[in-house]
Scaffold this active site. Structure first.
Site, PDB file in Angstrom:
ATOM      1  N   CYS A 120    -110.477 -24.979  19.918  1.00  0.00           N
ATOM      2  CA  CYS A 120    -111.288 -26.201  19.793  1.00  0.00           C
ATOM      3  C   CYS A 120    -110.453 -27.472  19.951  1.00  0.00           C
ATOM      4  O   CYS A 120    -111.010 -28.553  20.133  1.00  0.00           O
ATOM      5  CB  CYS A 120    -112.037 -26.215  18.471  1.00  0.00           C
ATOM      6  SG  CYS A 120    -113.076 -24.779  18.249  1.00  0.00           S
ATOM      7  N   HIS A 135    -114.089 -33.208  16.575  1.00  0.00           N
ATOM      8  CA  HIS A 135    -114.573 -31.913  17.056  1.00  0.00           C
ATOM      9  C   HIS A 135    -115.884 -31.588  16.348  1.00  0.00           C
ATOM     10  O   HIS A 135    -116.027 -31.792  15.144  1.00  0.00           O
ATOM     11  CB  HIS A 135    -113.528 -30.831  16.781  1.00  0.00           C
ATOM     12  CG  HIS A 135    -114.052 -29.462  17.045  1.00  0.00           C
ATOM     13  ND1 HIS A 135    -114.665 -29.125  18.234  1.00  0.00           N
ATOM     14  CD2 HIS A 135    -114.097 -28.343  16.270  1.00  0.00           C
ATOM     15  CE1 HIS A 135    -115.051 -27.866  18.174  1.00  0.00           C
ATOM     16  NE2 HIS A 135    -114.717 -27.364  16.995  1.00  0.00           N
ATOM     17  N   ASN A 160    -121.187 -25.649  18.103  1.00  0.00           N
ATOM     18  CA  ASN A 160    -119.742 -25.770  18.322  1.00  0.00           C
ATOM     19  C   ASN A 160    -119.419 -25.209  19.709  1.00  0.00           C
ATOM     20  O   ASN A 160    -119.550 -24.008  19.942  1.00  0.00           O
ATOM     21  CB  ASN A 160    -119.007 -24.986  17.229  1.00  0.00           C
ATOM     22  CG  ASN A 160    -117.499 -25.052  17.379  1.00  0.00           C
ATOM     23  OD1 ASN A 160    -116.972 -25.510  18.390  1.00  0.00           O
ATOM     24  ND2 ASN A 160    -116.788 -24.571  16.372  1.00  0.00           N
TER      25      ASN A 160
HETATM   26  N1  COA Z   1    -128.087 -17.444   7.663  1.00  0.00           N
HETATM   27  C1  COA Z   1    -128.336 -17.174   6.372  1.00  0.00           C
HETATM   28  N2  COA Z   1    -127.364 -16.870   5.494  1.00  0.00           N
HETATM   29  C2  COA Z   1    -126.102 -16.822   5.953  1.00  0.00           C
HETATM   30  C3  COA Z   1    -125.794 -17.073   7.287  1.00  0.00           C
HETATM   31  C4  COA Z   1    -126.836 -17.378   8.166  1.00  0.00           C
HETATM   32  N3  COA Z   1    -126.647 -17.633   9.469  1.00  0.00           N
HETATM   33  N4  COA Z   1    -124.459 -16.953   7.450  1.00  0.00           N
HETATM   34  C5  COA Z   1    -123.952 -16.647   6.253  1.00  0.00           C
HETATM   35  N5  COA Z   1    -124.945 -16.557   5.350  1.00  0.00           N
HETATM   36  C6  COA Z   1    -124.856 -16.228   3.939  1.00  0.00           C
HETATM   37  C7  COA Z   1    -123.586 -15.530   3.594  1.00  0.00           C
HETATM   38  O1  COA Z   1    -123.704 -14.149   3.859  1.00  0.00           O
HETATM   39  C8  COA Z   1    -123.458 -15.826   2.129  1.00  0.00           C
HETATM   40  O2  COA Z   1    -124.274 -14.951   1.437  1.00  0.00           O
HETATM   41  P1  COA Z   1    -123.774 -14.249   0.076  1.00  0.00           P
HETATM   42  O3  COA Z   1    -123.492 -15.394  -0.842  1.00  0.00           O
HETATM   43  O4  COA Z   1    -124.943 -13.420  -0.300  1.00  0.00           O
HETATM   44  O5  COA Z   1    -122.568 -13.475   0.486  1.00  0.00           O
HETATM   45  C9  COA Z   1    -124.076 -17.206   1.992  1.00  0.00           C
HETATM   46  O6  COA Z   1    -124.819 -17.433   3.191  1.00  0.00           O
HETATM   47  C10 COA Z   1    -123.090 -18.322   1.810  1.00  0.00           C
HETATM   48  O7  COA Z   1    -122.088 -18.206   2.780  1.00  0.00           O
HETATM   49  P2  COA Z   1    -120.846 -19.131   2.726  1.00  0.00           P
HETATM   50  O8  COA Z   1    -119.806 -18.568   3.619  1.00  0.00           O
HETATM   51  O9  COA Z   1    -120.512 -19.452   1.312  1.00  0.00           O
HETATM   52  O10 COA Z   1    -121.458 -20.463   3.354  1.00  0.00           O
HETATM   53  P3  COA Z   1    -120.725 -21.815   3.576  1.00  0.00           P
HETATM   54  O11 COA Z   1    -121.430 -22.871   2.832  1.00  0.00           O
HETATM   55  O12 COA Z   1    -119.239 -21.680   3.404  1.00  0.00           O
HETATM   56  O13 COA Z   1    -120.991 -22.066   5.122  1.00  0.00           O
HETATM   57  C11 COA Z   1    -119.995 -21.876   7.303  1.00  0.00           C
HETATM   58  C12 COA Z   1    -120.536 -21.130   6.087  1.00  0.00           C
HETATM   59  C13 COA Z   1    -119.513 -20.849   8.313  1.00  0.00           C
HETATM   60  C14 COA Z   1    -121.110 -22.694   7.910  1.00  0.00           C
HETATM   61  C15 COA Z   1    -118.864 -22.796   6.848  1.00  0.00           C
HETATM   62  O14 COA Z   1    -117.933 -22.078   6.088  1.00  0.00           O
HETATM   63  C16 COA Z   1    -118.155 -23.422   7.996  1.00  0.00           C
HETATM   64  O15 COA Z   1    -118.713 -24.225   8.701  1.00  0.00           O
HETATM   65  N6  COA Z   1    -116.874 -23.113   8.179  1.00  0.00           N
HETATM   66  C17 COA Z   1    -116.121 -23.648   9.273  1.00  0.00           C
HETATM   67  C18 COA Z   1    -116.487 -22.915  10.494  1.00  0.00           C
HETATM   68  C19 COA Z   1    -115.971 -23.599  11.706  1.00  0.00           C
HETATM   69  O16 COA Z   1    -116.099 -24.781  11.798  1.00  0.00           O
HETATM   70  N7  COA Z   1    -115.413 -22.828  12.631  1.00  0.00           N
HETATM   71  C20 COA Z   1    -114.924 -23.316  13.831  1.00  0.00           C
HETATM   72  C21 COA Z   1    -113.835 -24.323  13.614  1.00  0.00           C
HETATM   73  S1  COA Z   1    -113.140 -24.828  15.086  1.00  0.00           S
END
Ligand code: COA
Length: 324
Positions: free
Chosen positions: A114, A251, A281
């Site tokens: 990214c 980004h 993204n």
């Molecule tokens: N729909 C519904 N529920 C989902 C889901 C989806 N698409 N994806 C994950 N969940 C669930 C998980 O399984 C978890 O359930 P659990 O508590 O029963 O295990 C719950 O939602 C919470 O997940 P969590 O990982 O705590 O969510 P979060 O608030 O951390 O958000 C991201 C997850 C991925 C959106 C966040 O961590 C993020 O944006 N990270 C950076 C990712 C990124 O930017 N990557 C590229 C960088 S270049």
């Protein structure tokens, strides 16, 4: 006399197919509410029968058109992508062939995930300032839908496909902070975070491209200070306070990351460009896509002072400050 790289052309291209959060809820156990509140993403574009090089080519054509140049004017082509058409040769050489650039024009790909577009910009700017080339085309292009596991709700809702491009040309400045063009750049990497965001395969390990897997929380935690640093460091190098810029283009991964970075930098919301809602993204394409869309709409104008800041797998990160 001081040589700078002026941005003289911009382009972007998105595949036609738009996938909504409701569409995704028919494939995996998810819903619009979860995706919107956790990521800010509403829709993303997904390729059907096009390749990454097709997206890159269309963005490049638009950028050349806006620059008023033909392919023969180019001295350098850099493509940043984690989703090339073939493992080798590079997408950049394919684009060179399709555009019809002069034989001998250097063309290569960069893999910095990214952060790829900012990394590409740094290479092009350095070669321009050294006098090695005069006019450079830098592209970020991705078909991330091809390396997403469409059964994994943790990742498949986050990504999109597209391409953005910029044409840079050598111009003369006096070396002061009032010059136009790229005023400062800085890139970083920390390979100790290699495993937090990666594909679970690759040519030398599995002979396949693999699918994106990540520790979302670790990426989230790292992204905010990294994107903030990318902006602060280039502002300082150029002799500006971040508060003096017209626009921040971070980004586009997650609206919560973007808002957090804007707040940490003390910028009002209106100065922070958001495109993640309709692009998702798009990795290396995210910054040039957002830049081109907003230049094209007239929101960002020639003369504006803009900071680009990126963070991606590796981890890699960095920034650039440009007077357009
Ligand atoms: N729909 C519904 N529920 C989902 C889901 C989806 N698409 N994806 C994950 N969940 C669930 C998980 O399984 C978890 O359930 P659990 O508590 O029963 O295990 C719950 O939602 C919470 O997940 P969590 O990982 O705590 O969510 P979060 O608030 O951390 O958000 C991201 C997850 C991925 C959106 C966040 O961590 C993020 O944006 N990270 C950076 C990712 C990124 O930017 N990557 C590229 C960088 S270049």
């Amino acid at each position: 006399m001081h040589i700078r790289s002026e941005l003289i052309g911009w382009g972007h291209y998105l595949p036609k197919k738009v996938v909504t959060n409701d569409d995704l809820s028919k494939i995996v156990d998810t819903n619009d509410e979860w995706i919107s509140t956790r990521t800010g993403i509403k829709t993303r574009h997904i390729v059907e029968d096009e390749l990454t090089s097709d997206l890159a080519y269309n963005a490049a054509k638009m950028a050349l058109d806006r620059a008023g140049l033909s392919a023969e004017d180019l001295d350098l082509i850099i493509v940043s992508s984690v989703t090339p058409d073939n493992t080798t040769p590079s997408v950049a050489t394919k684009i060179a062939g399709r555009l019809g650039v002069k034989v001998g024009t250097p063309a290569f790909d960069i893999l910095a995930a990214c952060s790829g577009f900012v990394y590409g910009l740094v290479q092009a700017d350095n070669m321009i300032r050294l006098g090695q080339v005069k006019t450079a085309l830098v592209i970020g292009a991705e078909s991330l839908s091809k390396i997403v596991d469409w059964t994994d709700r943790n990742t498949c809702v986050l990504f999109g496909d597209g391409a953005g491009a910029a044409v840079l040309r050598a111009c003369e400045g006096d070396g002061s902070k009032n010059d136009k063009g790229i005023l400062a750049t800085k890139i970083y990497a920390d390979g100790t975070h290699y495993d937090y965001l990666k594909t679970n395969g690759g040519v030398s390990s599995t002979k396949t491209a693999g699918f994106v897997s990540m520790d979302g929380k670790e990426v989230f935690k790292f992204a905010i200070p990294a994107l903030t640093q990318g902006a602060e460091v280039v502002a300082e190098m150029a002799g500006y306070k971040v508060s003096e810029i017209d626009w921040l283009i971070p980004h586009q991964a997650n609206i919560r990351i973007i808002s957090n970075v804007g707040e940490k930098l003390g910028l009002p919301e209106e100065k922070v460009i958001v495109a993640v809602d309709h692009h998702g993204n798009t990795s290396a394409a995210s910054i040039p896509l957002a830049l081109s869309e907003n230049l094209e709409s007239g929101k960002i104008k020639k003369g504006d002072l803009v900071i680009l800041t990126a963070m991606g797998a590796g981890f890699t990160w960095g920034g650039a400050i440009i007077r357009l």
